[in-house]
Design a protein around this motif. Sequence first.
Motif, PDB file in Angstrom:
ATOM      1  N   UNK A 152       0.858  -1.172   0.000  1.00 48.13           N
ATOM      2  CA  UNK A 152       0.000   0.000   0.000  1.00 48.13           C
ATOM      3  C   UNK A 152       0.901   1.231   0.000  1.00 48.13           C
ATOM      4  N   UNK A 153       0.590   2.204  -0.836  1.00 48.52           N
ATOM      5  CA  UNK A 153       1.428   3.401  -0.961  1.00 48.52           C
ATOM      6  C   UNK A 153       0.567   4.638  -0.753  1.00 48.52           C
ATOM      7  N   UNK A 154       0.941   5.448   0.233  1.00 54.79           N
ATOM      8  CA  UNK A 154       0.197   6.669   0.569  1.00 54.79           C
ATOM      9  C   UNK A 154       1.043   7.893   0.232  1.00 54.79           C
ATOM     10  N   UNK A 155       0.643   8.707  -0.770  1.00 53.54           N
ATOM     11  CA  UNK A 155       1.375   9.946  -1.047  1.00 53.54           C
ATOM     12  C   UNK A 155       1.222  10.919   0.128  1.00 53.54           C
ATOM     13  N   UNK A 156       2.330  11.520   0.553  1.00 53.51           N
ATOM     14  CA  UNK A 156       2.290  12.442   1.683  1.00 53.51           C
ATOM     15  C   UNK A 156       2.474  13.892   1.261  1.00 53.51           C
ATOM     16  N   UNK A 157       3.552  14.194   0.558  1.00 49.59           N
ATOM     17  CA  UNK A 157       3.835  15.571   0.155  1.00 49.59           C
ATOM     18  C   UNK A 157       4.948  15.548  -0.886  1.00 49.59           C
ATOM     19  N   UNK A 158       5.351  16.707  -1.371  1.00 48.96           N
ATOM     20  CA  UNK A 158       6.460  16.794  -2.310  1.00 48.96           C
ATOM     21  C   UNK A 158       7.527  17.722  -1.742  1.00 48.96           C
ATOM     22  N   UNK A 159       8.755  17.507  -2.176  1.00 45.56           N
ATOM     23  CA  UNK A 159       9.889  18.320  -1.739  1.00 45.56           C
ATOM     24  C   UNK A 159      10.552  18.967  -2.950  1.00 45.56           C
ATOM     25  N   UNK A 160      11.007  20.203  -2.782  1.00 49.41           N
ATOM     26  CA  UNK A 160      11.745  20.871  -3.848  1.00 49.41           C
ATOM     27  C   UNK A 160      13.161  20.318  -3.932  1.00 49.41           C
ATOM     28  N   UNK A 175      22.254  32.416  -5.335  1.00 52.72           N
ATOM     29  CA  UNK A 175      20.996  32.238  -4.603  1.00 52.72           C
ATOM     30  C   UNK A 175      20.166  31.081  -5.136  1.00 52.72           C
ATOM     31  N   UNK A 176      20.364  30.734  -6.403  1.00 50.93           N
ATOM     32  CA  UNK A 176      19.680  29.590  -7.008  1.00 50.93           C
ATOM     33  C   UNK A 176      20.504  29.136  -8.209  1.00 50.93           C
ATOM     34  N   UNK A 177      20.204  27.912  -8.653  1.00 49.69           N
ATOM     35  CA  UNK A 177      20.904  27.347  -9.807  1.00 49.69           C
ATOM     36  C   UNK A 177      19.892  26.675 -10.728  1.00 49.69           C
ATOM     37  N   UNK A 178      20.289  26.475 -11.968  1.00 52.28           N
ATOM     38  CA  UNK A 178      19.460  25.740 -12.911  1.00 52.28           C
ATOM     39  C   UNK A 178      20.132  24.416 -13.244  1.00 52.28           C
ATOM     40  N   UNK A 179      19.363  23.513 -13.815  1.00 47.61           N
ATOM     41  CA  UNK A 179      19.938  22.245 -14.243  1.00 47.61           C
ATOM     42  C   UNK A 179      21.039  22.467 -15.272  1.00 47.61           C
ATOM     43  N   UNK A 180      20.835  23.447 -16.149  1.00 48.75           N
ATOM     44  CA  UNK A 180      21.845  23.737 -17.168  1.00 48.75           C
ATOM     45  C   UNK A 180      23.157  24.187 -16.528  1.00 48.75           C
ATOM     46  N   UNK A 181      23.064  24.965 -15.458  1.00 55.93           N
ATOM     47  CA  UNK A 181      24.277  25.440 -14.787  1.00 55.93           C
ATOM     48  C   UNK A 181      25.007  24.319 -14.057  1.00 55.93           C
ATOM     49  N   UNK A 182      24.274  23.298 -13.668  1.00 49.76           N
ATOM     50  CA  UNK A 182      24.897  22.153 -13.004  1.00 49.76           C
ATOM     51  C   UNK A 182      25.472  21.139 -13.995  1.00 49.76           C
ATOM     52  N   UNK A 183      25.086  21.243 -15.265  1.00 50.82           N
ATOM     53  CA  UNK A 183      25.466  20.225 -16.246  1.00 50.82           C
ATOM     54  C   UNK A 183      26.956  20.222 -16.546  1.00 50.82           C
ATOM     55  N   UNK A 201      18.042  15.697 -16.469  1.00 49.53           N
ATOM     56  CA  UNK A 201      18.415  16.832 -17.296  1.00 49.53           C
ATOM     57  C   UNK A 201      17.762  16.725 -18.672  1.00 49.53           C
ATOM     58  N   UNK A 202      17.335  17.854 -19.233  1.00 52.94           N
ATOM     59  CA  UNK A 202      16.760  17.827 -20.591  1.00 52.94           C
ATOM     60  C   UNK A 202      17.786  17.367 -21.613  1.00 52.94           C
ATOM     61  N   UNK A 254      12.515  18.926 -11.293  1.00 51.36           N
ATOM     62  CA  UNK A 254      11.221  18.390 -10.850  1.00 51.36           C
ATOM     63  C   UNK A 254      11.219  18.111  -9.355  1.00 51.36           C
ATOM     64  N   UNK A 255      10.074  18.346  -8.711  1.00 51.70           N
ATOM     65  CA  UNK A 255       9.955  18.104  -7.276  1.00 51.70           C
ATOM     66  C   UNK A 255       9.963  16.599  -6.993  1.00 51.70           C
ATOM     67  N   UNK A 256      10.135  16.262  -5.724  1.00 50.01           N
ATOM     68  CA  UNK A 256      10.283  14.869  -5.314  1.00 50.01           C
ATOM     69  C   UNK A 256       9.067  14.441  -4.498  1.00 50.01           C
ATOM     70  N   UNK A 257       8.285  13.476  -4.984  1.00 49.06           N
ATOM     71  CA  UNK A 257       7.163  12.987  -4.181  1.00 49.06           C
ATOM     72  C   UNK A 257       7.657  12.101  -3.036  1.00 49.06           C
ATOM     73  N   UNK A 258       7.003  12.229  -1.887  1.00 51.36           N
ATOM     74  CA  UNK A 258       7.351  11.434  -0.711  1.00 51.36           C
ATOM     75  C   UNK A 258       6.146  10.585  -0.336  1.00 51.36           C
ATOM     76  N   UNK A 259       6.373   9.283  -0.151  1.00 50.65           N
ATOM     77  CA  UNK A 259       5.282   8.351   0.143  1.00 50.65           C
ATOM     78  C   UNK A 259       5.564   7.594   1.431  1.00 50.65           C
TER      79      UNK A 259
END
Length: 283
Positions: A152-160, A175-183, A201-202, A254-259
Motif C-alpha cells: 500500500x502506498x500513501x502519497x504524503x507531500x512533495x519536496x523541492x 541564490x539559485x541554480x538551474x539544471x543547465x548550470x549544473x550540467x 536533465x533535458x 522536478x519536485x520529489x514525491x514522498x510516500x
Amino acid sequence: MTADLRHLRAFLAIAASGTITRAAAELHVTQPALSRTLRQLEEHLGFRLVDRSTHHLELTAAGQAFRIRAAAAVAAVDDVLDPARAGTWPLRLGHAWSALGVHTTTLLRRWKQEHPQTPLHLLRVDERDAGLARGVVDAAIVRGIAELPGAEVLPLFTESRLAAVPVDSPLAGRPSLTLAELSGEPIAVNTIAGITGLDLWPSGITPAAKVEVTNTDDWLATIIAGRAVGLTSTATPVMYSHPAVVYIPVPDAPSVPVHLAWHNPPSHPAVLALATLAQSITA
C-alpha cells in the motif's frame, strides 16, 4: 510433506552463496541433505526455484520472486523470536535517508505521546524501498517513483530540489541554480537509493560525468572532497548539514514525491495509525 522455516533458510542460503556446496558448509549439513531439502521445498510449491542446468547455480524467475517473500518471512520470525525485544512489539519505520525531513521530529514526538505502548523505531536502510520488500521494516518512507508490488502506498507531500555544492565552489554563492548550470559539473549519483539520475536533465544538457556512490554518507563525502556536486531534496540538509557543503535551490528541477508504504496486509497492527499520523503532520 509440509514445508517449514528450515526449508526457507536452506533456500535463502543457497540463493546467497550461489552453490549448494557452500550453502551446506554454512548450514553445517551435508550437500545431499541440503539438495534434498531444496527438492522438498520445490515439490511443496509446485515449481522450480533453482536452475541446475547451467554450470553456475542460478535462480529461476519464480525463485527470484520467491526469494523476496522467503526473506521477509524469515526476518519476521527472527524478529518475533529476538530475546532483546521480548515483551515489546516495536513498529519499524524505514527510510533510505533523511526520514520525513522537517517533519521527522514532530512525527517521533507525537507518536510517543499518542502511542506510548508501541515504540517507533526509525531505521535507515540503504535500499530503494528502505527494506520494506525484505521485511526488515513494517513501513517505509519512499522518495521518488514508488514501484512497490504488493504494498500500500500513501502519497504524503512533495519536496523541492536542492543542489549540494562544496563551500569553495564558484557556484556556492549563487541564490539559485538551474539544471543547465549544473550540467558542467560531475554529478554524484546514489545508485542504490538515490532520486537523482542523469535523465533528470533535458536532452542536450545532460552532464558529461557522474560519480557513483551507494549511500548518502559517501554521497556527502564525495561533494565535500570536491569530486562532484549533488542534486537532492529539501529533506537532506535537515539530517546532513555540513559546514563544507552549501545547499542551493534548483527551481527548474522536478519536485520529489514522498510516500509512506507498508505491507498488504500490514505486518504490524499500528501501521494504519502511523499512516494517519504521518498524513496529518505533513498535510
